[in-house]
Design an enzyme around this catalytic site. Sequence first.
Site, PDB file in Angstrom:
ATOM      1  N   GLY A 148      18.358  10.635   5.009  1.00 44.21           N
ATOM      2  CA  GLY A 148      17.756  11.778   5.680  1.00 44.21           C
ATOM      3  C   GLY A 148      16.252  11.802   5.494  1.00 44.21           C
ATOM      4  O   GLY A 148      15.653  10.787   5.153  1.00 44.21           O
ATOM      5  N   HIS A 176      18.087   6.175  -0.326  1.00 38.83           N
ATOM      6  CA  HIS A 176      16.961   5.896   0.575  1.00 38.83           C
ATOM      7  C   HIS A 176      15.712   6.485  -0.077  1.00 38.83           C
ATOM      8  O   HIS A 176      15.636   7.711  -0.244  1.00 38.83           O
ATOM      9  CB  HIS A 176      17.147   6.600   1.918  1.00 38.83           C
ATOM     10  CG  HIS A 176      18.178   6.005   2.817  1.00 38.83           C
ATOM     11  ND1 HIS A 176      19.500   5.893   2.500  1.00 38.83           N
ATOM     12  CD2 HIS A 176      18.057   5.497   4.069  1.00 38.83           C
ATOM     13  CE1 HIS A 176      20.165   5.351   3.508  1.00 38.83           C
ATOM     14  NE2 HIS A 176      19.311   5.095   4.481  1.00 38.83           N
ATOM     15  N   GLU A 179      10.777   4.922   1.809  1.00 37.19           N
ATOM     16  CA  GLU A 179      10.788   4.390   3.186  1.00 37.19           C
ATOM     17  C   GLU A 179       9.515   4.903   3.877  1.00 37.19           C
ATOM     18  O   GLU A 179       8.667   4.101   4.274  1.00 37.19           O
ATOM     19  CB  GLU A 179      12.047   4.871   3.918  1.00 37.19           C
ATOM     20  CG  GLU A 179      12.129   4.431   5.379  1.00 37.19           C
ATOM     21  CD  GLU A 179      13.378   4.966   6.086  1.00 37.19           C
ATOM     22  OE1 GLU A 179      14.016   5.899   5.555  1.00 37.19           O
ATOM     23  OE2 GLU A 179      13.706   4.451   7.171  1.00 37.19           O
ATOM     24  N   ASP A 258      19.809  -1.617   9.362  1.00 37.90           N
ATOM     25  CA  ASP A 258      19.755  -0.151   9.375  1.00 37.90           C
ATOM     26  C   ASP A 258      20.625   0.400  10.503  1.00 37.90           C
ATOM     27  O   ASP A 258      21.842   0.409  10.352  1.00 37.90           O
ATOM     28  CB  ASP A 258      18.310   0.353   9.447  1.00 37.90           C
ATOM     29  CG  ASP A 258      18.175   1.750   8.854  1.00 37.90           C
ATOM     30  OD1 ASP A 258      19.175   2.287   8.366  1.00 37.90           O
ATOM     31  OD2 ASP A 258      17.058   2.312   8.889  1.00 37.90           O
ATOM     32  N   ASP A 259      20.071   0.837  11.612  1.00 44.73           N
ATOM     33  CA  ASP A 259      20.867   1.518  12.648  1.00 44.73           C
ATOM     34  C   ASP A 259      20.797   0.754  13.968  1.00 44.73           C
ATOM     35  O   ASP A 259      19.979   1.069  14.841  1.00 44.73           O
ATOM     36  CB  ASP A 259      20.313   2.933  12.856  1.00 44.73           C
ATOM     37  CG  ASP A 259      20.297   3.719  11.556  1.00 44.73           C
ATOM     38  OD1 ASP A 259      21.373   4.149  11.113  1.00 44.73           O
ATOM     39  OD2 ASP A 259      19.210   3.877  10.978  1.00 44.73           O
TER      40      ASP A 259
END
Length: 322
Positions: A148, A176, A179, A258-259
């Site tokens: 998040g 996370h 970042e 990642d995504d």
Amino acid sequence: LDFGKKRGIKLPADTVEGLLQHVSYNEPITLTRFLEKFTYFMPAIVTDSPASSVMWLLGMKDFYSSGRALHWAMLADFSVFPSCRGDLTPDEVVSLVNRGLQDGERDFHIKARSILCCMRHMPNWSMEVVELCKKYQNNSVVAIDLAGDESLNLSSPGHKAAYEEAERCGIHRTVHAGEVGPPSVIKEAVNMLKAERIGHGYHVLEDQALYKELLEREMHFETCPWSSYLTGACDPDFKKHPVIQFRKDQANYSLNTDDPLIFNSTINTDYRIAMEYMGFTVEEFKRVNINAAQSSFLPEKEKKELLNQLYEAYGMILSTAF
Ligand SMILES: O=c1[nH]cnc2c1ncn2[C@@H]1O[C@H](CO)[C@@H](O)[C@H]1O
């Protein structure tokens, strides 16, 4: 689109191309704006049983054929997605995904485990997440994560208590951190949350003492070059990317996607960047993947099997002593 229609949830477009224009992108925006992308499609799938089945199936197929990572969020808090009450509880979602992962492991001959993710803006979910980790600890779930928006203040007791419980119960921990946030977030992750791996972690380089300490401790950094470009986490010039320093220092890090849905990518996107802009050699790719296996949260015996598979595939000396 199908699930949105079925559940009467309005999506920002009604064609695949139209929806992808809202969800996928290829020029840098902020992490906060990137995270908003999830809200375009999550309401259509959270806690819906057919959607969950289809998602893991597609995920496993992708995972197998293109090395894409599975990355899924499971909890639906009705204050976040008010109109999307599905027919599954979070517990049932985890159980369903576990079954999917186990089928996938068997059918595709791969290792696949699950990490349940707490969200920074939802500290009151974290205890529920760790309880699910405990319940499914020997059944596909291996670790807890915290994702998040890093600009949110972490000093919430909810996350800390959940991570303490995870450590107490032998559940692996990743966070996370660093970042887009400063090195202090990484410090908190390591010292307070007892993280064993750091998601991204690029900004560790801004605190050389911390960086040196983490190098000595062989902390694992889960780096994602293409993601870091699109979330504005790093200088857009790949030739100045933190991974280059990690490579020079032979740090313990891995390359990840990642995504992939949002970043419209596969692991090859990240590999290509590493090769074209970061001076990667075949040897470094091998080393990085061995790091990934070594720092994976598999049980020891399975980790050794995986490492042996890699050594064999990479033409490295294979010890049968394991
Ligand atoms: O790179 C990232 N940084 C921070 N949070 C992320 C990142 N990628 C995904 N998520 C968050 O984690 C949830 C599960 O995938 C997503 O819903 C998103 O909010």
